[in-house]
Design an enzyme around this catalytic site. Structure first.
Site, short mmCIF file in Angstrom:
data_model
loop_
_atom_site.label_atom_id
_atom_site.label_comp_id
_atom_site.label_asym_id
_atom_site.label_seq_id
_atom_site.Cartn_x
_atom_site.Cartn_y
_atom_site.Cartn_z
N LYS A 159 -5.05 -33.26 100.42
CA LYS A 159 -4.16 -32.17 99.99
C LYS A 159 -2.97 -32.01 100.93
CE LYS A 159 -6.68 -30.10 96.48
NZ LYS A 159 -7.66 -29.12 96.02
N ARG A 186 -15.66 -32.75 97.18
CA ARG A 186 -14.90 -33.42 96.12
C ARG A 186 -13.84 -34.29 96.79
NH1 ARG A 186 -10.29 -32.72 93.28
NH2 ARG A 186 -10.36 -33.19 91.06
N1 PMM Z 1 -8.50 -29.78 93.20
C1 PMM Z 1 -7.87 -30.45 92.23
C2 PMM Z 1 -8.45 -30.57 90.95
N2 PMM Z 1 -9.65 -30.02 90.68
N3 PMM Z 1 -11.52 -28.81 91.40
C3 PMM Z 1 -12.16 -28.13 92.36
N4 PMM Z 1 -13.38 -27.58 92.10
N5 PMM Z 1 -11.64 -27.97 93.61
C4 PMM Z 1 -10.43 -28.49 93.95
O1 PMM Z 1 -10.00 -28.29 95.09
C5 PMM Z 1 -9.71 -29.22 92.95
C6 PMM Z 1 -10.30 -29.35 91.66
C7 PMM Z 1 -6.54 -31.07 92.51
O2 PMM Z 1 -6.71 -32.24 93.24
P1 PMM Z 1 -6.58 -33.70 92.56
O3 PMM Z 1 -5.26 -33.74 91.82
O4 PMM Z 1 -6.64 -34.65 93.69
O5 PMM Z 1 -7.72 -33.92 91.60
#
Ligand code: PMM
Length: 374
Positions: free
Chosen positions: A316, A351
């Site tokens: 991030k 994640r």
């Molecule tokens: N971040 C993203 C998408 N989905 N879901 C959860 N539970 N927590 C997060 O921090 C989160 C998420 C955005 O990140 P990406 O674009 O790398 O998927």
């Protein structure tokens, strides 16, 4: 971990996320959630609590093993699939199988959730897996690296991202979820839309990861309840379109904690078992650098809400602000640093884009914890 005798009812409340159960107040057992149907569940219990005929039946299942550790303690290893198969012949097996199904998360055992973004515009991997065959191959690769879950998403939630119609999102994720679930993966669907969640659950997904915590689609919580799925409730201030314009909080930790508690309550009122809920502070979702750091430090406080915490810090931008690295895909070290701190501070579901390094880092943390526990 040992549960005091006679505390069966309390146990179910206190250890909601753990695979722990109390059957008719006679059998208290605990164990770790297996990663697949073929993997064996390890159960520890008092042998006197199970009728001898049922004990013999459980022990005779293929690949199962019973060890009597004394008058008060027995341990049984049995494949989850065999336990389910015995449910019609043994009330004990039935109770254990339903307790197993009710507990999606196992506190104390950090789980890694690999990210499979089937989008053209996600911030770090957008466009790389828009083709379903590539997304499936990527998911399989993450699985081979040791992912416990694969989080499949078809709509980018990066700041300023435009919303995608449900049909488009379904077209992107459904074939990927179907193939990965068929390959034995535990699949989570990253969506805010009940229609997309329903289609994914029908294809074998077991968890809904909703970054709006059930606020964007009023039908989503009822769907999760009806399907008995797991649910990740994430905090976000605003919407992906406006969340990073000028995030503001009087007290970010207090507001996020109150919000998550309220959303968990809404999920519970909709009929979702607390054992199937995990919470997520939502790093980068309507937060500036200081907000993210404050939330990171406050993980123990958020964990005390009583639910497993999901940590989504992978690559991030706030990590880039700290290290100076502008390229998201080169923020692997920053991600691991936060992941290790997060694990130490109480996060259990991680994640991440890169599963193998996360697994390796968490195994080091876990070894320290396990050995410290003696
Ligand atoms: N971040 C993203 C998408 N989905 N879901 C959860 N539970 N927590 C997060 O921090 C989160 C998420 C955005 O990140 P990406 O674009 O790398 O998927």
């Amino acid at each position: 971990m040992h549960f005091p005798a006679g505390s069966a009812a309390r146990l179910a409340d206190d250890y909601l996320g753990e695979f722990a159960c109390a059957l008719e107040a006679r059998l208290v057992c605990h164990g770790r959630r297996p990663r697949s149907n073929a993997e064996r569940v390890e159960l520890t219990f008092a042998p006197a609590a199970v009728p001898a005929s049922e004990l013999a039946l459980l022990a005779s299942a293929p690949a199962s093993e019973l060890a009597l550790l004394g008058a008060q303690r027995a341990r049984l290893w049995i494949p989850a699939a065999e336990l389910r198969a015995l449910a019609s012949r043994s009330p004990t097996a039935r109770g254990l199988a339903s307790a197993l199904d009710a507990a999606l998360w196992a506190p104390g055992a950090p789980a890694v959730m690999g990210i499979v973004n089937v989008t053209p515009d996600s911030f770090s991997d957008g466009g790389q897996q828009l083709d379903p065959a590539r997304a499936i191959a990527h998911g399989r690769e993450l699985l081979a690296q040791g992912a416990d879950w694969l989080d499949v998403g078809g709509e980018s939630t990066r700041p300023g991202a435009q919303a995608v119609a449900a049909e488009v999102e379904c077209e992107r994720v459904v074939p990927v979820v179907a193939a990965l679930a068929a390959a034995g993966a535990g699949v989570s669907i990253d969506t805010t839309k009940a229609r997309v969640a329903r289609a994914a659950l029908e294809q074998g997904a077991q968890v809904v990861n909703d970054v709006s915590a059930g606020r964007f689609d009023p039908e989503l919580l009822a769907l999760v309840a009806e399907r008995g799925a797991g649910l990740i409730l994430m905090h976000m201030q605003g919407t992906p379109q406006d969340m990073q314009r000028a995030p503001h909080y009087a007290d970010v930790v207090d507001e996020v904690a109150r919000h998550l508690r309220a959303r968990a309550r809404a999920a519970w009122l909709a009929g979702i078992s607390p054992a199937r809920i995990a919470l997520d502070p939502g790093f980068g979702f309507g937060k500036d650098l200081e907000h993210n750091l404050a939330l990171m430090r406050a993980l123990p406080e958020l964990r005390s809400l009583g639910f497993p915490l999901c940590l989504g810090v992978s690559r991030k931008s706030f990590l880039g602000r700290l290290s100076g690295e502008r390229e998201p895909a080169r923020r692997g070290s920053e991600t691991l640093a936060m992941l290790v701190l997060g694990a130490e501070l109480g996060a259990e579901l991680h994640r991440v884009h890169e599963v193998a390094p996360a697994r390796a880092a968490l195994s080091v943390v876990q070894a320290l914890v396990d050995r410290g526990a003696g």
